[in-house]
Design an enzyme around this catalytic site. Structure first.
Site, PDB file in Angstrom:
ATOM      1  N   CYS A  17      -3.721   2.443  -4.481  1.00 23.59           N
ATOM      2  CA  CYS A  17      -4.703   3.217  -3.715  1.00 23.59           C
ATOM      3  C   CYS A  17      -4.796   4.601  -4.335  1.00 23.59           C
ATOM      4  O   CYS A  17      -3.908   5.439  -4.148  1.00 23.59           O
ATOM      5  CB  CYS A  17      -4.300   3.286  -2.247  1.00 23.59           C
ATOM      6  SG  CYS A  17      -5.425   4.333  -1.292  1.00 23.59           S
ATOM      7  N   HIS A  49       0.859  -1.199   0.000  1.00 27.93           N
ATOM      8  CA  HIS A  49       0.000   0.000   0.000  1.00 27.93           C
ATOM      9  C   HIS A  49       0.889   1.241   0.000  1.00 27.93           C
ATOM     10  O   HIS A  49       1.917   1.266   0.668  1.00 27.93           O
ATOM     11  CB  HIS A  49      -0.876  -0.033   1.264  1.00 27.93           C
ATOM     12  CG  HIS A  49      -1.910   1.036   1.321  1.00 27.93           C
ATOM     13  ND1 HIS A  49      -1.641   2.331   1.687  1.00 27.93           N
ATOM     14  CD2 HIS A  49      -3.246   0.998   1.037  1.00 27.93           C
ATOM     15  CE1 HIS A  49      -2.751   3.042   1.638  1.00 27.93           C
ATOM     16  NE2 HIS A  49      -3.747   2.268   1.249  1.00 27.93           N
ATOM     17  N   HIS A 109      -7.576   0.103  -4.092  1.00 29.92           N
ATOM     18  CA  HIS A 109      -8.421   0.930  -3.232  1.00 29.92           C
ATOM     19  C   HIS A 109      -8.896   2.075  -4.102  1.00 29.92           C
ATOM     20  O   HIS A 109      -8.074   2.882  -4.552  1.00 29.92           O
ATOM     21  CB  HIS A 109      -7.617   1.526  -2.074  1.00 29.92           C
ATOM     22  CG  HIS A 109      -7.235   0.539  -1.027  1.00 29.92           C
ATOM     23  ND1 HIS A 109      -6.465   0.888   0.057  1.00 29.92           N
ATOM     24  CD2 HIS A 109      -7.546  -0.769  -0.879  1.00 29.92           C
ATOM     25  CE1 HIS A 109      -6.301  -0.194   0.831  1.00 29.92           C
ATOM     26  NE2 HIS A 109      -6.938  -1.196   0.277  1.00 29.92           N
ATOM     27  N   ASP A 115     -12.768   2.486  -1.278  1.00 26.64           N
ATOM     28  CA  ASP A 115     -11.981   2.851  -0.103  1.00 26.64           C
ATOM     29  C   ASP A 115     -12.623   4.058   0.554  1.00 26.64           C
ATOM     30  O   ASP A 115     -13.005   5.005  -0.121  1.00 26.64           O
ATOM     31  CB  ASP A 115     -10.553   3.161  -0.523  1.00 26.64           C
ATOM     32  CG  ASP A 115      -9.620   3.215   0.666  1.00 26.64           C
ATOM     33  OD1 ASP A 115      -9.972   2.659   1.724  1.00 26.64           O
ATOM     34  OD2 ASP A 115      -8.545   3.810   0.549  1.00 26.64           O
ATOM     35  N   HIS A 116     -12.703   4.011   1.834  1.00 31.53           N
ATOM     36  CA  HIS A 116     -13.287   5.098   2.618  1.00 31.53           C
ATOM     37  C   HIS A 116     -14.641   5.502   2.032  1.00 31.53           C
ATOM     38  O   HIS A 116     -15.113   4.966   1.046  1.00 31.53           O
ATOM     39  CB  HIS A 116     -12.370   6.316   2.686  1.00 31.53           C
ATOM     40  CG  HIS A 116     -11.072   6.012   3.380  1.00 31.53           C
ATOM     41  ND1 HIS A 116     -10.125   6.957   3.666  1.00 31.53           N
ATOM     42  CD2 HIS A 116     -10.580   4.849   3.860  1.00 31.53           C
ATOM     43  CE1 HIS A 116      -9.103   6.386   4.269  1.00 31.53           C
ATOM     44  NE2 HIS A 116      -9.347   5.117   4.396  1.00 31.53           N
ATOM     45  N   TYR A 118     -14.860   4.514   7.362  1.00 30.77           N
ATOM     46  CA  TYR A 118     -15.484   3.257   6.935  1.00 30.77           C
ATOM     47  C   TYR A 118     -16.978   3.190   7.261  1.00 30.77           C
ATOM     48  O   TYR A 118     -17.451   2.242   7.885  1.00 30.77           O
ATOM     49  CB  TYR A 118     -14.729   2.064   7.532  1.00 30.77           C
ATOM     50  CG  TYR A 118     -13.355   1.941   6.940  1.00 30.77           C
ATOM     51  CD1 TYR A 118     -13.146   1.196   5.781  1.00 30.77           C
ATOM     52  CD2 TYR A 118     -12.274   2.616   7.485  1.00 30.77           C
ATOM     53  CE1 TYR A 118     -11.889   1.117   5.204  1.00 30.77           C
ATOM     54  CE2 TYR A 118     -11.009   2.552   6.914  1.00 30.77           C
ATOM     55  CZ  TYR A 118     -10.832   1.796   5.774  1.00 30.77           C
ATOM     56  OH  TYR A 118      -9.596   1.715   5.185  1.00 30.77           O
TER      57      TYR A 118
HETATM   58  C1  DNO Z   1      -6.707   3.385   5.567  1.00 32.84           C
HETATM   59  C2  DNO Z   1      -6.081   2.222   4.918  1.00 32.84           C
HETATM   60  C3  DNO Z   1      -4.694   1.952   5.424  1.00 32.84           C
HETATM   61  C4  DNO Z   1      -4.218   0.625   4.905  1.00 32.84           C
HETATM   62  C5  DNO Z   1      -2.834   0.257   5.280  1.00 32.84           C
HETATM   63  C6  DNO Z   1      -2.399  -0.959   4.509  1.00 32.84           C
HETATM   64  O1  DNO Z   1      -7.872   3.500   5.597  1.00 32.84           O
HETATM   65  O2  DNO Z   1      -6.124   2.299   3.546  1.00 32.84           O
HETATM   66  O3  DNO Z   1      -4.700   1.937   6.818  1.00 32.84           O
HETATM   67  O4  DNO Z   1      -5.045  -0.377   5.393  1.00 32.84           O
HETATM   68  O5  DNO Z   1      -1.942   1.295   5.054  1.00 32.84           O
HETATM   69  O6  DNO Z   1      -1.284  -1.505   5.052  1.00 32.84           O
END
Ligand code: DNO
Length: 404
Positions: free
Chosen positions: A277, A239, A304, A360-361, A377
């Site tokens: 991401c 990531h 992501h 993501d988020h 989340y």
């Molecule tokens: C945040 C996430 C990060 C992710 C880590 C992966 O919401 O995208 O905390 O889980 O960085 O190692």
């Protein structure tokens, strides 16, 4: 594109039944309760799998744990100090147990000390919902005036330290506390909870570490664990740094395409891959996300998908988490690049032609504002993001579009 969803485990305010209604196909999870550096046991992995496999009423959910996020890398491994060799053994053991349980994709990051960093977890947007935000002036106020890090003032672009001094002088005590908590106490699912003294202690241990050294440690880590991942059929995927620029004087080495290229080339194996991401990488104007997907595509094992709106020019910048199709990343072009990569994989007969992604988020909207799930989340904000992404996929793969 495989529609996945992050679940923090039984304590998560958004449960298996909720994600079923969101139309999710697979689950992303981690054993957050296992201390970093300790192997994940077969029994604990099985327990999480059976939690995912059941709805609240005990009937089958039809969902499985498909992606690990994250199998955390210890600070000792990042520093090559203390127990790092034992932690490498534990990491390899976890990979063996995960593989035996049928899990193939394992995400991790290599950010020293802090994971993702925001200055506000519930910033009110114009529509009345809330979003997470990173304000560079607030961050500098924290770094210079609350953490009192030596050299902090000089580490920001011109004018930021002065603006931060003014901001801090006017900041009520309650906001100072909230700011610190947003930055250092709000790590989602992290086993550790830091206070300011802990942060100072951790920072001092990295004081002399250059980015070159940290990158070398990442390559060493991969050289140690990738052969085991290859043996057991696991695809590791790193990531990016979030945000993708150095903070608190710490080195950061996974912020740009060139960073990824260097690490992918240094350990040239399909088991050494990328978590692309778009939200993290999108906080730099010089990260071309659709282009990165096209060029790094064969090694992207997990995505992501989210968007950020950069509020100031340059790097570092202030930004907030926008709606999934808002912000600076052209999400339609990015999804098209993912679909093109999947088509190439299918043509090449690759078994991993369908790449897992998660919305993501999400912004907190409607009932999210009272449910108060894990910051970033929410149920409905993520559902909205997933629905919008699903709409793009449906349109781009429909015969009428002629686009895929
Ligand atoms: C945040 C996430 C990060 C992710 C880590 C992966 O919401 O995208 O905390 O889980 O960085 O190692």
């Amino acid at each position: 594109m495989r529609q996945a969803w992050r679940w923090f485990g039984p304590g998560d305010g958004v449960g298996i039944d909720d994600m079923l209604q969101a139309g999710v196909e697979g689950v992303v999870s981690a054993l957050h309760h296992v201390p970093t550096g300790t192997a994940w046991g077969a029994e604990a992995i099985r327990a999480r799998q059976s939690e995912i496999a059941r709805r609240a009423d005990g009937s089958p959910s039809g969902l499985a744990w498909e992606v690990v996020e994250s199998l955390p890398v210890s600070e000792d491994i990042k520093k090559q100090s203390g127990e790092w060799r034992a932690h490498l053994d534990a990491y390899r053991e976890s990979l063996r147990h995960l593989s035996a349980a049928g899990i193939e994709v394992v995400c991790y990051n290599f950010m020293p000390v802090l994971d993702w960093t925001r200055t506000e977890l519930a910033w009110r947007t114009t529509h009345g919902g809330t979003a997470m935000r990173f304000d560079l002036t607030d961050f500098a106020a924290f770094d210079i005036h609350i953490l009192e890090r030596p050299g902090a003032a000089e580490s920001f672009p011109d004018g930021v330290a002065e603006a931060a001094a003014r901001r801090f002088a006017e900041m009520p005590e309650a906001r100072r506390k909230e700011l610190s908590e947003s930055i250092v106490f709000g790590l989602p699912g992290a086993a550790e909870r830091f206070d300011l003294e802990d942060v100072r202690g951790h920072l001092s241990e990295y004081a002399a570490m250059t980015p070159e050294t940290l990158r070398g440690h990442l390559v060493d880590f991969l050289s140690e664990v990738v052969p085991e991942a290859e043996r057991c059929g696991i695809r590791l995927c790193c990531h990016p740094d979030d945000p993708p620029f150095p903070l608190l004087g710490l080195p950061r080495v996974m912020s740009t395409e060139a960073d990824y290229r260097a690490v992918l080339d240094a350990v040239d194996s399909p088991a050494n891959g990328v978590t692309l991401c778009s939200g993290s990488l999108g906080a730099r104007a010089d990260n071309d996300l659709p282009g990165m997907m096209a060029r790094l595509g064969p090694r992207v094992h997990f995505l992501h998908l989210r968007n950020v709106l950069r509020e100031t020019e340059g790097t570092p910048c202030s930004f907030h988490e926008a709606e999934h199709l808002g912000g600076g990343t052209d999400m339609v072009a990015l999804v098209k690049a993912v679909l093109d990569e999947e088509a190439r994989r299918r043509a090449a007969g690759r078994a991993d032609a369908s790449i897992p992604f998660r919305p993501d988020h999400g912004q907190d909207i409607l009932d999210d504002l009272t449910r108060k799930a894990q910051p970033g989340y929410p149920a409905i904000g993520r559902l909205k993001g997933l629905a919008e992404l699903r709409g793009i996929i449906a349109a781009l793969t429909h015969p009428v579009s002629g686009a895929a």
